[in-house]
Scaffold this motif. Sequence first.
Motif, PDB file in Angstrom:
ATOM      1  N   PRO A  62       0.792  -1.233   0.000  1.00  0.00           N
ATOM      2  CA  PRO A  62       0.000   0.000   0.000  1.00  0.00           C
ATOM      3  C   PRO A  62       0.824   1.283   0.000  1.00  0.00           C
ATOM      4  CG  PRO A  62       0.163  -0.836   2.214  1.00  0.00           C
ATOM      5  CD  PRO A  62       0.893  -1.819   1.346  1.00  0.00           C
ATOM      6  N   GLU A  63       2.164   1.188   0.158  1.00  0.00           N
ATOM      7  CA  GLU A  63       2.967   2.410   0.253  1.00  0.00           C
ATOM      8  C   GLU A  63       2.936   3.201  -1.051  1.00  0.00           C
ATOM      9  OE1 GLU A  63       7.537   3.904   1.138  1.00  0.00           O
ATOM     10  OE2 GLU A  63       6.890   1.919   1.763  1.00  0.00           O
ATOM     11  N   ILE A  64       3.145   2.526  -2.163  1.00  0.00           N
ATOM     12  CA  ILE A  64       3.131   3.194  -3.468  1.00  0.00           C
ATOM     13  C   ILE A  64       2.021   2.563  -4.295  1.00  0.00           C
ATOM     14  CG2 ILE A  64       4.456   3.779  -5.523  1.00  0.00           C
ATOM     15  CD1 ILE A  64       6.991   3.472  -3.914  1.00  0.00           C
ATOM     16  N   ARG A  65       0.994   3.340  -4.565  1.00  0.00           N
ATOM     17  CA  ARG A  65      -0.184   2.819  -5.244  1.00  0.00           C
ATOM     18  C   ARG A  65      -0.011   2.829  -6.766  1.00  0.00           C
ATOM     19  NH1 ARG A  65      -5.036   6.285  -2.825  1.00  0.00           N
ATOM     20  NH2 ARG A  65      -6.185   4.937  -4.284  1.00  0.00           N
ATOM     21  N   THR A  66      -0.817   2.028  -7.435  1.00  0.00           N
ATOM     22  CA  THR A  66      -0.843   2.030  -8.898  1.00  0.00           C
ATOM     23  C   THR A  66      -1.231   3.424  -9.391  1.00  0.00           C
ATOM     24  OG1 THR A  66      -1.556  -0.277  -8.879  1.00  0.00           O
ATOM     25  CG2 THR A  66      -1.846   0.936 -10.931  1.00  0.00           C
ATOM     26  N   ASP A  67      -0.553   3.894 -10.430  1.00  0.00           N
ATOM     27  CA  ASP A  67      -0.733   5.224 -11.037  1.00  0.00           C
ATOM     28  C   ASP A  67       0.012   6.320 -10.287  1.00  0.00           C
ATOM     29  OD1 ASP A  67      -2.176   4.629 -13.315  1.00  0.00           O
ATOM     30  OD2 ASP A  67      -4.114   4.790 -12.322  1.00  0.00           O
ATOM     31  N   ALA A  68       0.673   5.982  -9.183  1.00  0.00           N
ATOM     32  CA  ALA A  68       1.420   7.012  -8.453  1.00  0.00           C
ATOM     33  C   ALA A  68       2.616   7.495  -9.280  1.00  0.00           C
ATOM     34  CB  ALA A  68       1.905   6.466  -7.113  1.00  0.00           C
ATOM     35  N   LEU A  69       2.963   8.758  -9.112  1.00  0.00           N
ATOM     36  CA  LEU A  69       4.169   9.315  -9.725  1.00  0.00           C
ATOM     37  C   LEU A  69       5.314   9.191  -8.733  1.00  0.00           C
ATOM     38  CD1 LEU A  69       5.344  11.123 -12.147  1.00  0.00           C
ATOM     39  CD2 LEU A  69       5.095  13.003 -10.517  1.00  0.00           C
ATOM     40  N   ILE A  70       6.438   8.645  -9.176  1.00  0.00           N
ATOM     41  CA  ILE A  70       7.599   8.522  -8.302  1.00  0.00           C
ATOM     42  C   ILE A  70       8.754   9.342  -8.872  1.00  0.00           C
ATOM     43  CG2 ILE A  70       6.951   6.243  -7.443  1.00  0.00           C
ATOM     44  CD1 ILE A  70       9.025   5.028  -9.319  1.00  0.00           C
ATOM     45  N   ILE A 137      18.898   2.517 -11.446  1.00  0.00           N
ATOM     46  CA  ILE A 137      18.681   3.896 -11.908  1.00  0.00           C
ATOM     47  C   ILE A 137      18.824   4.865 -10.743  1.00  0.00           C
ATOM     48  CG2 ILE A 137      16.987   5.484 -12.917  1.00  0.00           C
ATOM     49  CD1 ILE A 137      15.778   3.043 -14.345  1.00  0.00           C
ATOM     50  N   GLY A 138      18.254   4.509  -9.598  1.00  0.00           N
ATOM     51  CA  GLY A 138      18.361   5.381  -8.434  1.00  0.00           C
ATOM     52  C   GLY A 138      17.377   4.984  -7.350  1.00  0.00           C
ATOM     53  N   ARG A 139      17.347   5.780  -6.296  1.00  0.00           N
ATOM     54  CA  ARG A 139      16.496   5.517  -5.141  1.00  0.00           C
ATOM     55  C   ARG A 139      15.255   6.410  -5.204  1.00  0.00           C
ATOM     56  NH1 ARG A 139      16.172   7.859  -0.049  1.00  0.00           N
ATOM     57  NH2 ARG A 139      17.938   9.223  -0.573  1.00  0.00           N
ATOM     58  N   VAL A 140      14.115   5.852  -4.843  1.00  0.00           N
ATOM     59  CA  VAL A 140      12.867   6.620  -4.829  1.00  0.00           C
ATOM     60  C   VAL A 140      12.895   7.596  -3.653  1.00  0.00           C
ATOM     61  CG1 VAL A 140      10.365   6.504  -4.597  1.00  0.00           C
ATOM     62  CG2 VAL A 140      11.567   4.763  -5.925  1.00  0.00           C
ATOM     63  N   VAL A 141      12.752   8.879  -3.953  1.00  0.00           N
ATOM     64  CA  VAL A 141      12.808   9.905  -2.905  1.00  0.00           C
ATOM     65  C   VAL A 141      11.466  10.610  -2.728  1.00  0.00           C
ATOM     66  CG1 VAL A 141      15.275  10.311  -3.162  1.00  0.00           C
ATOM     67  CG2 VAL A 141      13.658  11.595  -4.592  1.00  0.00           C
ATOM     68  N   PHE A 142      10.533  10.374  -3.646  1.00  0.00           N
ATOM     69  CA  PHE A 142       9.223  11.019  -3.532  1.00  0.00           C
ATOM     70  C   PHE A 142       8.216  10.233  -4.353  1.00  0.00           C
ATOM     71  CE2 PHE A 142       6.024  13.878  -5.350  1.00  0.00           C
ATOM     72  CZ  PHE A 142       5.461  14.419  -4.204  1.00  0.00           C
ATOM     73  N   HIS A 143       6.990  10.157  -3.843  1.00  0.00           N
ATOM     74  CA  HIS A 143       5.923   9.533  -4.626  1.00  0.00           C
ATOM     75  C   HIS A 143       4.597  10.182  -4.269  1.00  0.00           C
ATOM     76  CE1 HIS A 143       4.508   7.104  -1.149  1.00  0.00           C
ATOM     77  NE2 HIS A 143       5.789   6.990  -0.861  1.00  0.00           N
ATOM     78  N   SER A 144       3.716  10.316  -5.263  1.00  0.00           N
ATOM     79  CA  SER A 144       2.421  10.959  -5.054  1.00  0.00           C
ATOM     80  C   SER A 144       1.385  10.313  -5.956  1.00  0.00           C
ATOM     81  CB  SER A 144       2.498  12.464  -5.338  1.00  0.00           C
ATOM     82  OG  SER A 144       1.211  13.052  -5.321  1.00  0.00           O
ATOM     83  N   TYR A 145       0.338   9.802  -5.335  1.00  0.00           N
ATOM     84  CA  TYR A 145      -0.739   9.185  -6.105  1.00  0.00           C
ATOM     85  C   TYR A 145      -1.556  10.246  -6.845  1.00  0.00           C
ATOM     86  CZ  TYR A 145      -5.153   6.831  -7.102  1.00  0.00           C
ATOM     87  OH  TYR A 145      -6.274   6.346  -7.728  1.00  0.00           O
ATOM     88  N   GLY A 146      -1.829  11.363  -6.193  1.00  0.00           N
ATOM     89  CA  GLY A 146      -2.628  12.420  -6.804  1.00  0.00           C
ATOM     90  C   GLY A 146      -1.978  12.994  -8.045  1.00  0.00           C
ATOM     91  N   MET A 150      -3.132  12.792 -12.059  1.00  0.00           N
ATOM     92  CA  MET A 150      -3.219  13.990 -12.891  1.00  0.00           C
ATOM     93  C   MET A 150      -2.390  13.839 -14.165  1.00  0.00           C
ATOM     94  SD  MET A 150      -2.296  17.913 -11.807  1.00  0.00           S
ATOM     95  CE  MET A 150      -3.284  17.706 -10.315  1.00  0.00           C
ATOM     96  N   VAL A 151      -1.189  13.290 -14.015  1.00  0.00           N
ATOM     97  CA  VAL A 151      -0.327  13.071 -15.180  1.00  0.00           C
ATOM     98  C   VAL A 151      -0.978  12.101 -16.162  1.00  0.00           C
ATOM     99  CG1 VAL A 151       1.870  12.087 -15.926  1.00  0.00           C
ATOM    100  CG2 VAL A 151       1.805  13.633 -13.962  1.00  0.00           C
ATOM    101  N   LEU A 153      -4.153  11.567 -16.604  1.00  0.00           N
ATOM    102  CA  LEU A 153      -5.262  12.240 -17.276  1.00  0.00           C
ATOM    103  C   LEU A 153      -4.762  13.208 -18.340  1.00  0.00           C
ATOM    104  CD1 LEU A 153      -7.595  12.995 -14.219  1.00  0.00           C
ATOM    105  CD2 LEU A 153      -7.891  11.229 -15.975  1.00  0.00           C
ATOM    106  N   LEU A 154      -3.706  13.948 -18.005  1.00  0.00           N
ATOM    107  CA  LEU A 154      -3.167  14.917 -18.966  1.00  0.00           C
ATOM    108  C   LEU A 154      -2.501  14.235 -20.146  1.00  0.00           C
ATOM    109  CD1 LEU A 154      -1.702  17.642 -16.578  1.00  0.00           C
ATOM    110  CD2 LEU A 154      -3.824  17.729 -17.886  1.00  0.00           C
ATOM    111  N   ALA A 155      -2.100  12.985 -19.960  1.00  0.00           N
ATOM    112  CA  ALA A 155      -1.501  12.246 -21.072  1.00  0.00           C
ATOM    113  C   ALA A 155      -2.539  11.901 -22.137  1.00  0.00           C
ATOM    114  CB  ALA A 155      -0.828  10.976 -20.564  1.00  0.00           C
ATOM    115  N   ASN A 156      -3.812  12.009 -21.778  1.00  0.00           N
ATOM    116  CA  ASN A 156      -4.894  11.759 -22.729  1.00  0.00           C
ATOM    117  C   ASN A 156      -5.084  12.998 -23.598  1.00  0.00           C
ATOM    118  OD1 ASN A 156      -7.270  11.292 -24.100  1.00  0.00           O
ATOM    119  ND2 ASN A 156      -8.365  10.495 -22.328  1.00  0.00           N
ATOM    120  N   PRO A 157      -4.883  12.888 -24.924  1.00  0.00           N
ATOM    121  CA  PRO A 157      -5.017  14.061 -25.800  1.00  0.00           C
ATOM    122  C   PRO A 157      -6.376  14.746 -25.690  1.00  0.00           C
ATOM    123  CG  PRO A 157      -4.031  12.228 -26.988  1.00  0.00           C
ATOM    124  CD  PRO A 157      -4.500  11.688 -25.675  1.00  0.00           C
TER     125      PRO A 157
END
Length: 230
Positions: A62-70, A137-146, A150-151, A153-157
């Motif tokens: 549950p820490e990093i949800r599907t669709d979250a931006l990391i 590649i590197g270590r995850v330092v931030f993640h946000s589901y919201g 949004m990303v 949704l915006l990827a949808n033309p």
Amino acid sequence: MNNQSMKKKFKKLLAGIVNAISILVIVAAIWILLSVVMTKPGQTPNILGFSMFRVMTGSMEPEIRTDALIVVKKQDPGTLAIGDVISFYSHDPALYGMVNTHRIVEIEEENGSRTFYTKGDANRIADKYPVPQNDVIGRVVFHSYGIGVMVRLLANPMIFIPLVLIPMGGIIIWNLIKSVSLARKLMREEEEAAVREAIETIRQRRQEEGDVTHGGSPEDQERNETEDGI
């Protein structure tokens, strides 16, 4: 007058904020585009050592949800520790070398090189294929589901064009029209100032010529005064 003055100031402030945001978005878009274009094949684009991904599965819930931006920070593999969440190029045939993000559960060191064993928080068993340090590649330092949603949704033309592209284009066109109008206004004011200055110069010159014609020189005025006395 006070209300009108406040409204004008508010409009100027709002226009300034909108312009600043539009400039930042444009600069960020150009920066990201250049970083992607200049990235070598097989490597992940990064900006100042940071890369961004959107999580496609629920293996880290549950820490990093599907669709979250990391946000992943490039880091020396020698500083990574058990418990860190890392992004890496997976050797799992099912992923075809794609980027995976899991937690480090074990580290092996041999001949100065490190190998990482990873596991998804939601998975029952650890990953079958270890991760050589060169594939990290590197270590995850931030993640946000919201932000990730949004990303997505915006990827949808159908959403990006009316909500982002058209408003940004309108702002750019409006700024161009405003700049041209301001330039014309400044030119017109400069021309009017030059005309007024020329008219004032001509008026002063005529006034000086008129004074000389009617009054004559100081000697003539003294002579006239003497004759009037006689």
